[in-house]
Design a protein around this motif. Sequence first.
Motif, PDB file in Angstrom:
ATOM      1  N   VAL A  89       6.915   9.213   8.690  1.00 52.00           N
ATOM      2  CA  VAL A  89       7.536  10.529   8.587  1.00 52.00           C
ATOM      3  C   VAL A  89       7.619  10.932   7.122  1.00 52.00           C
ATOM      4  N   GLU A  90       7.658  12.234   6.882  1.00 50.93           N
ATOM      5  CA  GLU A  90       7.826  12.724   5.518  1.00 50.93           C
ATOM      6  C   GLU A  90       9.286  12.579   5.099  1.00 50.93           C
ATOM      7  N   SER A  91       9.532  12.657   3.801  1.00 51.69           N
ATOM      8  CA  SER A  91      10.874  12.388   3.293  1.00 51.69           C
ATOM      9  C   SER A  91      11.887  13.437   3.730  1.00 51.69           C
ATOM     10  N   TRP A  92      11.456  14.684   3.901  1.00 51.18           N
ATOM     11  CA  TRP A  92      12.390  15.684   4.405  1.00 51.18           C
ATOM     12  C   TRP A  92      12.822  15.336   5.832  1.00 51.18           C
ATOM     13  N   ALA A  93      11.892  14.783   6.604  1.00 51.13           N
ATOM     14  CA  ALA A  93      12.219  14.375   7.968  1.00 51.13           C
ATOM     15  C   ALA A  93      13.170  13.173   7.961  1.00 51.13           C
ATOM     16  N   ALA A  94      12.994  12.280   6.972  1.00 52.82           N
ATOM     17  CA  ALA A  94      13.909  11.147   6.841  1.00 52.82           C
ATOM     18  C   ALA A  94      15.333  11.634   6.593  1.00 52.82           C
ATOM     19  N   MET A  95      15.457  12.710   5.821  1.00 55.31           N
ATOM     20  CA  MET A  95      16.782  13.264   5.560  1.00 55.31           C
ATOM     21  C   MET A  95      17.372  13.881   6.826  1.00 55.31           C
ATOM     22  N   VAL A  96      16.532  14.565   7.598  1.00 56.00           N
ATOM     23  CA  VAL A  96      16.982  15.137   8.874  1.00 56.00           C
ATOM     24  C   VAL A  96      17.428  14.024   9.825  1.00 56.00           C
ATOM     25  N   ASN A 109       0.826  -1.206   0.000  1.00 52.86           N
ATOM     26  CA  ASN A 109       0.000   0.000   0.000  1.00 52.86           C
ATOM     27  C   ASN A 109       0.865   1.264   0.000  1.00 52.86           C
ATOM     28  N   LEU A 110       0.219   2.410   0.228  1.00 52.18           N
ATOM     29  CA  LEU A 110       0.925   3.687   0.209  1.00 52.18           C
ATOM     30  C   LEU A 110       1.968   3.782   1.311  1.00 52.18           C
ATOM     31  N   VAL A 111       1.657   3.220   2.471  1.00 52.94           N
ATOM     32  CA  VAL A 111       2.597   3.274   3.595  1.00 52.94           C
ATOM     33  C   VAL A 111       3.880   2.532   3.240  1.00 52.94           C
ATOM     34  N   ALA A 112       3.746   1.371   2.584  1.00 55.18           N
ATOM     35  CA  ALA A 112       4.919   0.599   2.188  1.00 55.18           C
ATOM     36  C   ALA A 112       5.800   1.397   1.229  1.00 55.18           C
ATOM     37  N   SER A 113       5.184   2.092   0.294  1.00 54.20           N
ATOM     38  CA  SER A 113       5.955   2.902  -0.660  1.00 54.20           C
ATOM     39  C   SER A 113       6.729   3.997   0.050  1.00 54.20           C
ATOM     40  N   MET A 114       6.064   4.687   0.979  1.00 56.31           N
ATOM     41  CA  MET A 114       6.725   5.750   1.722  1.00 56.31           C
ATOM     42  C   MET A 114       7.848   5.196   2.594  1.00 56.31           C
ATOM     43  N   LEU A 137      17.932   7.170  18.897  1.00 56.78           N
ATOM     44  CA  LEU A 137      17.697   8.378  18.105  1.00 56.78           C
ATOM     45  C   LEU A 137      16.462   8.226  17.229  1.00 56.78           C
ATOM     46  N   GLY A 138      16.350   7.076  16.565  1.00 53.95           N
ATOM     47  CA  GLY A 138      15.203   6.843  15.694  1.00 53.95           C
ATOM     48  C   GLY A 138      13.890   6.870  16.437  1.00 53.95           C
ATOM     49  N   GLY A 139      13.867   6.270  17.626  1.00 54.28           N
ATOM     50  CA  GLY A 139      12.638   6.272  18.400  1.00 54.28           C
ATOM     51  C   GLY A 139      12.214   7.669  18.817  1.00 54.28           C
ATOM     52  N   ILE A 140      13.176   8.456  19.296  1.00 55.99           N
ATOM     53  CA  ILE A 140      12.858   9.823  19.744  1.00 55.99           C
ATOM     54  C   ILE A 140      12.481  10.709  18.559  1.00 55.99           C
ATOM     55  N   LEU A 141      13.249  10.618  17.472  1.00 57.58           N
ATOM     56  CA  LEU A 141      12.962  11.457  16.303  1.00 57.58           C
ATOM     57  C   LEU A 141      11.634  11.082  15.651  1.00 57.58           C
ATOM     58  N   SER A 142      11.257   9.805  15.729  1.00 55.27           N
ATOM     59  CA  SER A 142       9.934   9.422  15.223  1.00 55.27           C
ATOM     60  C   SER A 142       8.837  10.094  16.030  1.00 55.27           C
ATOM     61  N   GLY A 143       9.052  10.209  17.341  1.00 52.59           N
ATOM     62  CA  GLY A 143       8.091  10.928  18.171  1.00 52.59           C
ATOM     63  C   GLY A 143       8.017  12.401  17.844  1.00 52.59           C
ATOM     64  N   LEU A 144       9.090  12.949  17.277  1.00 57.09           N
ATOM     65  CA  LEU A 144       9.095  14.356  16.887  1.00 57.09           C
ATOM     66  C   LEU A 144       8.471  14.575  15.512  1.00 57.09           C
ATOM     67  N   PHE A 145       8.798  13.687  14.555  1.00 55.09           N
ATOM     68  CA  PHE A 145       8.473  13.953  13.150  1.00 55.09           C
ATOM     69  C   PHE A 145       7.310  13.143  12.585  1.00 55.09           C
TER      70      PHE A 145
END
Length: 445
Positions: free
Chosen positions: A279-286, A224-229, A328-336
């Motif tokens: 998360v959005e792709s810009w957030a993935a880059m951050v 689905n869309l989530v998998a693509s993202m 880091l990933g867990g905390i940043l996921s909570g942010l983004f």
Amino acid sequence: MESSVAYNVTSANPAWLNKADNAWQLTSAALVMAQSVPGLIILYGSMVKKKWAVNSAFMALYAFAAVLLFWVLLAHRMSFPASNPSSPIVGLPNVTLSEGFLLGQNPYGSADVPVASYVFFQFAFAAMTVILLGGSVLCRMNFYAWMMFVPLWLVLSYSVGACTIWSTVGSFMGLGWWISPVGPRISMDRMAFPPNNIILMLGGAGMLWLGWTGFNGGAPNASNLVASMAVLNTHICTATSLIVWLCLDMVVYKKSSIIGAVQGMMTGLVCITPGAGVVESWAAMVMGLFSGSVPWYTMMILHKRSPFLQKVDDTLGVFHTHAVAGLLGGILSGLFAQPDLVRLFYPTGKQGGGLVYRFSHEGLRQVGVQIMGACFVFAWNVAATSLICIAIGRVVALRMKEEDLHVGDDAAHGEEAYALWGDGEKSMTYIRRNMTPRLPVICGR
């Protein structure tokens, strides 16, 4: 859930089955499997000194096989109970082998795939986790102790983490750490530990990166869309993290490090995993900027300056590449976490978003949940792993004999990785070929 009439025996294509979702689930599982076999086998076997190549690769291969058996015999039902478990943190151990159960609808995520596909997918996750934590004790752990450790840790530690993080009856999102009581490598291995084959190391790393497509892309259990993202974000974060780590090496050490690039790749893969689909792709880059810099600092600067961390011998830097990057990933996921993407991922669950989008009590609560989950799994793993190692230590030594540590593979398995004898050694004699089998007395009769 389990029933002898859970599926129609006259049809291999029940009405509820979504062939596209099932195909993607099986493909994702195969990609995750390839991360371990052959990915981590190649990576471990080539990233260590030549004398440890066989032992390191074989620890990964054994773990993969052992996890599969104990996953279907005990751990899957503990990790993913079909109903409320007897304990709030884990289900009852039970076999996952009957066709009535395996060919029914998957109760987790998408209901359009069979339980068998989900069991295989989650096994591949479990196997890779156990192999990754083994990277911290390479080149000194007794293989017989490892054989006992793998199933015990899977059942007593991993299943609890999986149930509390991913199960529908769980409530935490986080990661686990591996605490090693085995002791450090011998001093000569710690002072000089060059990889025996950098090209193969890159090949194993590439398999790991490629396989992470299924690792995160298969998590929605649907095509689905989530998998693509999730797939796109995974590679954006990883590429960013690798470049950041590489640039820091060049600025500080004036030289680009291939091993450093592989470490940066790993931290990016680990960091994006908790939030790849939300998360959005810009957030993935951050997130890639953070995962390429913070673990680099803890590994390359803090670790070398800290007397305490210097005492801890983490062979492949698992603490930095997985514990630090995972936190880091867990905390940043909570942010983004983007609210609309969260709703796509959890259409029937609670609606929410990260602190960046919802600067409110709800956003702060999500970050708190991420940290609380990490603390819980950390505490559980410290306790469970310590008890497991104490128990194993009563049966066999956790650490190889000192004289065997100087020899390596030949002492552990009677085999060596390369038949290239340009270092002055005599031609190799395989011990097992000339060894008279020692049979028990009952067999001799």
